[in-house]
Write a protein that holds these residues in place. Structure first.
Motif, PDB file in Angstrom:
ATOM      1  N   UNK A  67       0.813  -1.215   0.000  1.00 50.36           N
ATOM      2  CA  UNK A  67       0.000   0.000   0.000  1.00 50.36           C
ATOM      3  C   UNK A  67       0.845   1.262   0.000  1.00 50.36           C
ATOM      4  N   UNK A  68       1.679   1.450   1.030  1.00 50.35           N
ATOM      5  CA  UNK A  68       2.566   2.618   1.034  1.00 50.35           C
ATOM      6  C   UNK A  68       3.536   2.626  -0.151  1.00 50.35           C
ATOM      7  N   UNK A  69       3.974   1.431  -0.561  1.00 47.24           N
ATOM      8  CA  UNK A  69       4.877   1.326  -1.710  1.00 47.24           C
ATOM      9  C   UNK A  69       4.260   1.983  -2.939  1.00 47.24           C
ATOM     10  N   UNK A  70       3.029   1.651  -3.237  1.00 47.82           N
ATOM     11  CA  UNK A  70       2.374   2.181  -4.432  1.00 47.82           C
ATOM     12  C   UNK A  70       2.143   3.684  -4.338  1.00 47.82           C
ATOM     13  N   UNK A  71       1.980   4.201  -3.128  1.00 47.69           N
ATOM     14  CA  UNK A  71       1.764   5.632  -2.968  1.00 47.69           C
ATOM     15  C   UNK A  71       3.010   6.449  -3.292  1.00 47.69           C
ATOM     16  N   UNK A  72       4.167   5.801  -3.361  1.00 48.06           N
ATOM     17  CA  UNK A  72       5.408   6.507  -3.702  1.00 48.06           C
ATOM     18  C   UNK A  72       5.376   7.057  -5.127  1.00 48.06           C
ATOM     19  N   UNK A  73       4.450   6.558  -5.947  1.00 49.12           N
ATOM     20  CA  UNK A  73       4.375   7.009  -7.333  1.00 49.12           C
ATOM     21  C   UNK A  73       3.422   8.196  -7.502  1.00 49.12           C
ATOM     22  N   UNK A  74       2.951   8.717  -6.363  1.00 53.99           N
ATOM     23  CA  UNK A  74       2.176   9.963  -6.324  1.00 53.99           C
ATOM     24  C   UNK A  74       1.058   9.991  -7.362  1.00 53.99           C
ATOM     25  N   UNK A  75       1.058  10.983  -8.254  1.00 48.29           N
ATOM     26  CA  UNK A  75      -0.044  11.159  -9.201  1.00 48.29           C
ATOM     27  C   UNK A  75      -0.214   9.967 -10.135  1.00 48.29           C
ATOM     28  N   UNK A  76       0.827   9.186 -10.336  1.00 45.60           N
ATOM     29  CA  UNK A  76       0.730   8.046 -11.245  1.00 45.60           C
ATOM     30  C   UNK A  76       0.591   6.710 -10.512  1.00 45.60           C
ATOM     31  N   UNK A  77       0.279   6.755  -9.223  1.00 43.46           N
ATOM     32  CA  UNK A  77       0.129   5.500  -8.484  1.00 43.46           C
ATOM     33  C   UNK A  77      -1.020   4.650  -9.034  1.00 43.46           C
ATOM     34  N   UNK A  78      -2.119   5.284  -9.437  1.00 42.28           N
ATOM     35  CA  UNK A  78      -3.249   4.517  -9.962  1.00 42.28           C
ATOM     36  C   UNK A  78      -2.902   3.864 -11.292  1.00 42.28           C
ATOM     37  N   UNK A  79      -2.092   4.535 -12.118  1.00 41.40           N
ATOM     38  CA  UNK A  79      -1.702   3.959 -13.402  1.00 41.40           C
ATOM     39  C   UNK A  79      -0.723   2.811 -13.222  1.00 41.40           C
ATOM     40  N   UNK A  80       0.160   2.912 -12.224  1.00 40.65           N
ATOM     41  CA  UNK A  80       1.177   1.884 -12.027  1.00 40.65           C
ATOM     42  C   UNK A  80       0.706   0.736 -11.140  1.00 40.65           C
ATOM     43  N   UNK A  81      -0.370   0.952 -10.394  1.00 44.38           N
ATOM     44  CA  UNK A  81      -0.840  -0.097  -9.479  1.00 44.38           C
ATOM     45  C   UNK A  81      -1.103  -1.432 -10.180  1.00 44.38           C
TER      46      UNK A  81
END
Length: 419
Positions: A67-81
């Motif tokens: 969870x916190x890992x994916x948030x590191x991608x900020x605005x693109x976290x949803x695209x990279x998830x």
């Protein structure tokens, strides 16, 4: 009864352009499908930036919860998830172990190969790729397509064209051009109508404009045991302890990189950004004020700061750089500056000096398999996509995961094309 020539389906040929982690991962996935895979790279050998990243210790991923890992991608976290969820940090570690490379988790939670180097991992990986039939073609600089749709390359022997059934572009961003990531692909795709966000420096240093005396004395000196805070244009304040380095032109280092995206964006909007450095993060303002105001007898103020607060060297130099003589002699002003020393940053360092790149091919320009909407059969992966992340293993993880996604997308597209 033997099949007629017209019923025999030829083995598809897939060109991977770019021999970094994203391109090599795409090559592995596609080769496993039985396709013929050709990897092209402009450099004399593949994985050059990958090897450089491993010189000081190959930080391959991070062990924090997903969870916190994916948030590191900020605005693109949803695209990279979805990409990273399909090839998680744990799965990445297992994949490395299959190559015969052991890993360990450092005290900061970062994951490293046991030998702390990228070279053994790359050697084992290239051996496996070659065993699976992947061919490598170095000193091939991609020039785009010709009128017939063939890929064009500049080589030592002149221009070469290649016909491919699918293409994966993994050409990197725009930093470290001497290792191949020079952003030369931008106009080649832009002229085909591909939407590309401007390339910008990420995980980078910033210019300050030191006085020559300070720069000459302290350039290259690390500023340790400090905390940095920054307030974004929205009013949100971020703070983090750590260390960074004074340079001839400004500052750089891990603590600066952690804030670089926010700082860069504010400079873009306002022309400059101010950070605040706590030179004594273990002490409250009240305690620092008390220590500064204590009688010092015959001792100089510099000696007093060193004995009471450990303020010496570059920390003392920064105080004198930022304060007038009158302010330095004012106990309250001095104490407040020790706890929140302002440094005005005027520009990020040039893109070619940055560790990584922001901007690139937008996710809106691709489908969910990372195929370009404008160019069917052309997939993209790695740092040439429009995302950014802090250092700490997040950059490489997303490169591996997007390469795997692009490779899987190419396999599916080829299967549909031949049914």
């Amino acid at each position: 009864m033997p099949a007629s020539p017209s019923s025999v389906v030829a083995t598809p040929v897939v060109a991977i352009i770019g021999g970094g982690p994203a391109g090599l991962m795409a090559a592995e996935v596609i080769a496993a499908s039985g396709a013929r895979v050709m990897v092209f790279d402009a450099m004399p050998s593949v994985g050059r930036k990958f090897l450089l990243a491993g010189v000081g210790g190959m930080n391959i991923t991070h062990s924090e919860p997903i969870g916190p890992f994916l948030q590191r991608y900020a605005q693109r976290s949803s695209a990279l998830t979805p990409l990273i969820s399909a090839f998680t940090p744990d799965q990445l570690q297992a994949w490395i172990h299959e190559l015969g490379i052991q890993t360990f988790v450092g005290t900061s939670g970062r994951v490293f190969p046991k030998e702390m180097k990228a070279a053994p991992l790359l050697r084992a990986w290239l051996h496996r790729l070659k065993e699976s039939g992947v061919s490598f073609h170095v000193r091939h600089r991609w020039l785009g397509w010709d009128a017939a749709g063939s890929l064009r390359f500049a080589t030592m022997q002149g221009q070469r064209t290649i016909q491919a059934d699918a293409v994966v572009l993994a050409l990197g961003g725009g930093s470290w051009s001497r290792l191949g990531s020079d952003g030369a692909w931008v106009p080649l795709l832009a002229e085909r109508g591909v939407e590309i966000a401007p390339l910008q420096a990420s995980n980078c240093g910033f210019d300050v404009g030191w006085t020559p005396i300070f720069a000459d004395k302290f350039a290259g000196v690390p500023l340790k045991s400090v905390a940095l805070s920054f307030t974004s244009a929205s009013g949100e304040t971020h703070a983090k302890p750590g260390e960074f380095v004074v340079t001839q032109t400004g500052i750089e280092g891990s603590l600066v990189y952690a804030f670089s995206a926010r700082i860069r964006d504010q400079i873009n909007q306002q022309g400059s950004a101010t950070i605040y450095v706590d030179l004594a993060p273990g002490r409250s303002l009240e305690r620092v004020t008390t220590e500064v105001a204590l009688p010092r007898g015959s001792r100089s103020l510099s000696s007093h700061l060193q004995s009471k607060l450990g303020i010496t060297g570059v920390k003392a130099g920064l105080l004198r750089e930022m304060l007038s003589k009158e302010e330095f002699a004012n106990p309250l002003k001095l104490a407040r500056t020790i706890k929140a020393l302002p440094i005005r940053l005027t520009a990020p360092r040039p893109l070619d000096e940055a560790i990584s790149t922001a901007g690139g091919i937008t996710f809106e320009a691709m489908d969910r398999h990372l195929m370009l909407q404008r160019l069917p059969g052309v997939f993209c992966a790695g740092e040439m996509l429009d995302w950014e992340a802090p250092t700490g293993g997040y950059l490489l993880t997303a490169c591996f995961a997007s390469g795997r996604a692009a490779g899987s997308g190419a396999v599916q597209w080829l299967a549909q094309k031949h049914t």
